[in-house]
Design a protein around this motif. Structure first.
Motif, PDB file in Angstrom:
ATOM      1  N   LEU A 212       0.829  -1.207   0.000  1.00 43.50           N
ATOM      2  CA  LEU A 212       0.000   0.000   0.000  1.00 43.50           C
ATOM      3  C   LEU A 212       0.863   1.255   0.000  1.00 43.50           C
ATOM      4  O   LEU A 212       0.593   2.216  -0.737  1.00 43.50           O
ATOM      5  N   PHE A 213       1.911   1.256   0.835  1.00 43.70           N
ATOM      6  CA  PHE A 213       2.820   2.409   0.888  1.00 43.70           C
ATOM      7  C   PHE A 213       3.543   2.596  -0.449  1.00 43.70           C
ATOM      8  O   PHE A 213       3.649   3.715  -0.965  1.00 43.70           O
ATOM      9  N   ALA A 214       4.071   1.498  -0.989  1.00 49.80           N
ATOM     10  CA  ALA A 214       4.840   1.585  -2.229  1.00 49.80           C
ATOM     11  C   ALA A 214       3.973   2.040  -3.396  1.00 49.80           C
ATOM     12  O   ALA A 214       4.411   2.832  -4.238  1.00 49.80           O
ATOM     13  N   ASP A 215       2.748   1.561  -3.440  1.00 51.79           N
ATOM     14  CA  ASP A 215       1.823   1.973  -4.497  1.00 51.79           C
ATOM     15  C   ASP A 215       1.507   3.459  -4.395  1.00 51.79           C
ATOM     16  O   ASP A 215       1.337   4.141  -5.404  1.00 51.79           O
ATOM     17  N   LEU A 216       1.468   3.963  -3.160  1.00 56.74           N
ATOM     18  CA  LEU A 216       1.188   5.379  -2.934  1.00 56.74           C
ATOM     19  C   LEU A 216       2.374   6.252  -3.330  1.00 56.74           C
ATOM     20  O   LEU A 216       2.229   7.250  -4.032  1.00 56.74           O
ATOM     21  N   VAL A 217       3.585   5.858  -2.890  1.00 60.40           N
ATOM     22  CA  VAL A 217       4.767   6.729  -3.003  1.00 60.40           C
ATOM     23  C   VAL A 217       5.516   6.566  -4.321  1.00 60.40           C
ATOM     24  O   VAL A 217       6.136   7.508  -4.795  1.00 60.40           O
ATOM     25  N   ASP A 218       5.505   5.370  -4.915  1.00 59.66           N
ATOM     26  CA  ASP A 218       6.234   5.099  -6.149  1.00 59.66           C
ATOM     27  C   ASP A 218       7.727   5.407  -5.991  1.00 59.66           C
ATOM     28  O   ASP A 218       8.305   6.225  -6.717  1.00 59.66           O
ATOM     29  N   PRO A 219       8.422   4.745  -5.036  1.00 60.07           N
ATOM     30  CA  PRO A 219       9.827   5.078  -4.747  1.00 60.07           C
ATOM     31  C   PRO A 219      10.797   4.592  -5.816  1.00 60.07           C
ATOM     32  O   PRO A 219      10.526   3.635  -6.541  1.00 60.07           O
ATOM     33  N   ASP A 220      11.966   5.280  -5.890  1.00 63.23           N
ATOM     34  CA  ASP A 220      13.044   4.881  -6.804  1.00 63.23           C
ATOM     35  C   ASP A 220      14.066   4.002  -6.078  1.00 63.23           C
ATOM     36  O   ASP A 220      14.709   3.152  -6.690  1.00 63.23           O
ATOM     37  N   THR A 221      14.262   4.278  -4.785  1.00 60.40           N
ATOM     38  CA  THR A 221      15.251   3.591  -3.955  1.00 60.40           C
ATOM     39  C   THR A 221      14.573   3.152  -2.672  1.00 60.40           C
ATOM     40  O   THR A 221      13.642   3.808  -2.194  1.00 60.40           O
ATOM     41  N   ALA A 222      15.026   2.034  -2.096  1.00 66.65           N
ATOM     42  CA  ALA A 222      14.464   1.566  -0.832  1.00 66.65           C
ATOM     43  C   ALA A 222      15.590   1.116   0.094  1.00 66.65           C
ATOM     44  O   ALA A 222      16.584   0.545  -0.358  1.00 66.65           O
ATOM     45  N   VAL A 223      15.415   1.377   1.374  1.00 63.88           N
ATOM     46  CA  VAL A 223      16.351   0.915   2.394  1.00 63.88           C
ATOM     47  C   VAL A 223      15.564   0.090   3.406  1.00 63.88           C
ATOM     48  O   VAL A 223      14.631   0.604   4.036  1.00 63.88           O
ATOM     49  N   ILE A 224      15.917  -1.191   3.542  1.00 61.78           N
ATOM     50  CA  ILE A 224      15.263  -2.066   4.521  1.00 61.78           C
ATOM     51  C   ILE A 224      16.172  -2.146   5.738  1.00 61.78           C
ATOM     52  O   ILE A 224      17.283  -2.685   5.669  1.00 61.78           O
ATOM     53  N   THR A 225      15.732  -1.610   6.848  1.00 62.52           N
ATOM     54  CA  THR A 225      16.604  -1.417   8.015  1.00 62.52           C
ATOM     55  C   THR A 225      16.785  -2.655   8.884  1.00 62.52           C
ATOM     56  O   THR A 225      17.664  -2.681   9.736  1.00 62.52           O
ATOM     57  N   GLY A 226      15.960  -3.676   8.695  1.00 62.07           N
ATOM     58  CA  GLY A 226      16.118  -4.898   9.480  1.00 62.07           C
ATOM     59  C   GLY A 226      14.793  -5.502   9.880  1.00 62.07           C
ATOM     60  O   GLY A 226      13.739  -4.872   9.751  1.00 62.07           O
ATOM     61  N   VAL A 227      14.863  -6.734  10.370  1.00 65.49           N
ATOM     62  CA  VAL A 227      13.670  -7.448  10.815  1.00 65.49           C
ATOM     63  C   VAL A 227      13.873  -7.917  12.252  1.00 65.49           C
ATOM     64  O   VAL A 227      14.950  -8.396  12.620  1.00 65.49           O
ATOM     65  N   ALA A 228      12.842  -7.757  13.055  1.00 65.63           N
ATOM     66  CA  ALA A 228      12.849  -8.233  14.444  1.00 65.63           C
ATOM     67  C   ALA A 228      11.414  -8.546  14.831  1.00 65.63           C
ATOM     68  O   ALA A 228      10.476  -8.093  14.172  1.00 65.63           O
ATOM     69  N   PRO A 229      11.205  -9.318  15.896  1.00 65.91           N
ATOM     70  CA  PRO A 229       9.836  -9.576  16.361  1.00 65.91           C
ATOM     71  C   PRO A 229       9.154  -8.264  16.740  1.00 65.91           C
ATOM     72  O   PRO A 229       9.515  -7.637  17.729  1.00 65.91           O
TER      73      PRO A 229
END
Length: 469
Positions: A211-228
């Protein structure tokens, strides 16, 4: 004692405002609102991480609650008095029940205006707002950077903003306002001539990233990490990973950077995307890392190109994000000296590994942290920095769902391995899990359990001494 305080807080003057705050922070979603209420928070302290935004809707709901609750109190009091005068025990009992039940009754009755307001007013207005924002983002010619992950999003966003804004016109979503509607409002506030837009995605449930990506249409993405985190909605780490990786449907893989120090993320991604870590990223290699109470220093080399990093962000875990900022700045045309000068201005975001001096001791405030990876980072810093005496204070974490026991037992184990001189736990439902993990190690320090956290924090200056960390 804490349970009694929470029950008594249902009857304070601020209760209607506190209940409205829960509804507002739940985005007027009845299920989320009721789940929060069923946890029975302390309404004296519920607005510690924010305050009620007094919109027209919020004011109307608060008035509805206040009027209803106090009219019930008046009617119940009248029944008690009338019952006493007329020796009618049934009427007296009914009045007592009316007083006791008023906060609960109106907490549930609030669902009716929420439901009607959401369907008739809020959802149509939100849809119009999102449609307008989508058109704005689509037409915007600036570079659009999406920041997403279970933790570290706001720090990464602010790091990128500080690094880029001296030489480019940069706009970033404010503070930790990272829901769809706040991002849509951000879009409407833009001038249209920005060079860079930095948008923080606030995932809470499956499907949010799309939903966010469809709204913003980004060129670059940074995934900061995964945790519980948000496990009451995602249920499993696998579900979080799958949702975050939906960004690959909107951004080219060579434009996605991810935190390779996050094992839960790395194991799912494998060799896809660009992995940044405490060792660097691709050809950029981190060297000569030096940590202190208030700075992180290291060199970043790529062939003949060298960037000397000095940042106010604390901890070895910040080497990776700082490296990512350097790489993004480099791709946007920054020279090494430009990047060095900009990164020197980076400081911790409020309550995120934020250092301050008190009575000659260093306090590192990480109270906004809500995940296991953040706990690990804090304990690693505690282990690496020299101090006369090391003290670790925690109440545990919230929103761990079915993983709560596992997560908090692991937290106890990690604390034990860090072996601080003193550990202070705040008494609550997870304290025993932490102590179980602590007992599984060779922890040699002292342990104390506080039943009055507010008193402890208010008097912390009397507990610490010069040289403490």
């Amino acid at each position: 004692m804490n349970l009694i305080k929470r029950i008594l807080s249902l009857y304070i003057f601020e209760y209607p405002a506190g209940l409205t705050y829960i509804a507002q922070k739940s985005e007027y979603r009845i299920k989320d609102y009721l789940m929060w209420f069923w946890e029975l928070p302390n309404f004296r302290t519920i607005q510690t991480r924010g305050s009620l935004d007094k919109t027209k809707v919020a004011k109307a709901l608060q008035f509805f609650l206040s009027l209803g609750i106090y009219l019930q109190y008046i009617a119940a009091t009248f029944a008690i008095v009338n019952g006493y005068v007329n020796s009618d025990s049934n009427l007296t009992s009914l009045g007592m029940i009316g007083i006791i039940s008023a906060p609960i009754v109106w907490a549930y009755l609030l669902c009716l205006p929420i439901l009607l307001g959401r369907k008739l007013i809020i959802e149509p207005a939100e849809q119009r707002l999102l449609e307008q924002a989508k058109k704005i983002f689509k037409k915007h010619k600036g570079a659009k950077i999406a920041v997403l992950g279970s933790y570290g999003k706001t720090t990464m966003k602010e790091l990128l903003k500080t690094t880029l804004q001296d030489d480019l016109k940069v706009a970033a979503t404010p503070a930790n306002l990272n829901v769809l509607t706040s991002v849509a409002k951000f879009a409407k506030s833009l001038d249209g001539d920005e060079d860079v837009l930095i948008v923080e995605f606030g995932e809470e449930k499956p499907g949010d990233i799309a939903l966010f990506a469809d709204l913003v249409d980004p060129d670059t993405a940074v995934i900061t990490g995964v945790a519980p985190a948000h496990l009451s909605h995602y249920k499993t780490i696998q579900a979080i990973n799958e949702d975050l990786l939906a960004i690959a449907n909107y951004v080219a893989e060579d434009k996605i950077l991810f935190n390779a120090d996050s094992q839960m993320l790395l194991s799912h991604i494998g060799g896809r995307f660009k992995g940044y870590s405490s060792n660097g990223i691709d050809e950029w290699k981190a060297d000569k890392v030096k940590l202190s109470h208030d700075k992180t220093k290291f060199s970043l080399k790529n062939g003949r190109k060298t960037v000397h990093i000095e940042s106010g962000l604390l901890g070895r875990h910040q080497v990776g994000p700082l490296t990512a900022a350097v790489v993004i700045a480099d791709e946007l045309g920054f020279k090494p000296k430009q990047t060095e000068t900009a990164i020197k201005k980076t400081t911790p975001f409020e309550h995120r590994m934020e250092p301050r001096k008190l009575n000659g001791a260093w306090l590192i405030d990480d109270t906004y942290n809500g995940n296991l990876e953040g706990v690990k980072a804090g304990l690693e810093l505690l282990s690496e920095i020299k101090a006369k005496r090391k003290i670790y204070v925690t109440p545990g974490l919230v929103e761990q769902g079915d993983e709560s026991e596992t997560v908090h037992t692991e937290i106890g184990r990690l604390i034990g391995l860090a072996d601080p001189d003193r550990v202070v736990l705040m008494k609550n439902s997870v304290t025993d899990y932490i102590t179980t993990g602590l007992d599984s190690t060779e922890f040699s320090g002292s342990l104390s359990i506080e039943t009055d956290p507010l008193s402890f924090y208010a008097n912390i200056e009397h507990i610490i001494a010069s040289g403490d960390l």
